[in-house]
Write an enzyme that holds these catalytic residues in place. Structure first.
Site, PDB file in Angstrom:
ATOM      1  N   GLY A 160      45.864  34.918  34.085  1.00  0.00           N
ATOM      2  CA  GLY A 160      45.230  35.547  32.930  1.00  0.00           C
ATOM      3  C   GLY A 160      44.348  36.698  33.366  1.00  0.00           C
ATOM      4  CB  THR A 176      48.316  35.103  38.677  1.00  0.00           C
ATOM      5  OG1 THR A 176      47.495  36.265  38.612  1.00  0.00           O
ATOM      6  CG2 THR A 176      48.228  34.483  40.058  1.00  0.00           C
TER       7      THR A 176
END
Length: 317
Positions: A203, A151
């Site tokens: 993550g 991300t």
């Protein structure tokens, strides 16, 4: 006056350069963080964000994004949005809504269409080839279906003292249709308060959201910890707790910046990030977890950068 910006992964660097110029020119934190992420959303070689992002198991690119204004605490988010170039911009517009500010799936896509956002097929030929290759690999039951979940999470601080946070991702490669990770979830994927600071995560969302880590980092900064202390104290003990109580912990990497422009990072993997402030030129750094529950940070090497560029643009065989 102080300004600053920090964002996850090496891929954020061109966006950080743009945001830094905007903040130098006294533009708003909200405009800077949106522009930072727009740069990454448009670049087809980043396989986990925006155009060129890897699809779900059905070959559809479903994107999650969020925006938060640190002055007002207003938030907007989208989950599983389709066919829109700038998911984070849709999230920012939604932050102006008191009600219905988090839209998902068809509702999010319809909102973007009605409000004039640029719509296009987000599945590039390159990403489609990766998906087709993975489908063949998955005939071998020993191969894990999931990889690629990086991300973009970013924090900005303007000279006026305002802060903003935003995230954008195409999520977990080969995810089940409708899966949403931590990125659009307040307190997990992001959080910012202009009176304190902000944090953003990248993550494995399913594990990050178990700890509301972004909010925990901001809370700790509010109690007087530096951004680095807050990151270390929020991330590493929680990773240990998760391993003990849940049995395992996925990848965790978080960045933070406080209202004074000081920053911090914590991670349980090798993690690159980009940062620029009024006292530090834009730079790409690499972080590693240490054995004693702190973070080791060092400059990136040209060799690493060259290998990265070669890797992300390598032909899909």
């Amino acid at each position: 006056m102080t300004w600053g910006t920090i964002a996850t992964w090496r891929m954020a660097h061109d966006g950080v350069l743009k945001a830094a110029e905007m903040l130098k020119n006294k533009e708003t934190a909200g405009d800077a963080v949106e522009s930072l992420i727009n740069v990454i959303e448009e670049y087809p070689y980043y396989k986990s964000v925006g155009y060129g992002g890897l699809p779900n198991e059905e070959g559809i690119v479903e994107m999650d994004a969020a925006f938060m204004d640190g002055d007002t605490l207003a938030q907007g988010a989208v989950g599983g949005i389709h066919n829109v170039l700038h998911a984070v911009s849709v999230a920012r517009k939604l932050s102006n809504e008191h009600y219905n500010s988090f839209r998902v799936g068809e509702g999010a896509t319809k909102y973007a269409t009605i409000n004039g956002f640029k719509m296009q097929n987000m599945l590039t030929d390159r990403a489609k080839k990766r998906w087709q290759k993975k489908l063949l690999e998955l005939k071998d039951e020993s191969v894990t279906p999931y990889d690629g979940h990086d991300t973009i999470g970013a924090i900005t601080l303007s000279e006026a003292g305002s802060m903003a946070a935003a995230t954008s991702t195409s999520g977990l490669f080969m995810k089940k249709a409708g899966r949403v990770g931590d990125s659009p979830l307040s307190g997990s994927g992001f959080y910012v308060d202009s009176e304190i600071g902000g944090a953003a995560a990248t993550g494995l969302g399913e594990d990050i959201m178990k700890g509301c880590i972004s909010y925990e980092i901001v809370r700790r900064m509010g109690e007087g910890e530096t951004p680095q202390e807050a990151c270390d104290h929020a991330v590493y003990p929680f990773v240990k707790k998760l391993k003990k109580r849940y049995g395992k912990a996925g990848e965790f990497s978080l960045v933070a910046m406080d209202k004074d422009g000081d920053w911090g990072v914590a991670t349980n993997v090798e993690f690159t990030f980009s940062v620029a402030t009024s006292t530090e030129d834009p730079q790409i750094l690499i972080a590693h977890p240490s054995a004693n529950g702190t973070t080791m940070i060092e400059p990136i090497t040209q060799e690493w950068l060259d290998a990265y560029e070669k890797r992300i643009k390598a032909p899909i065989e």
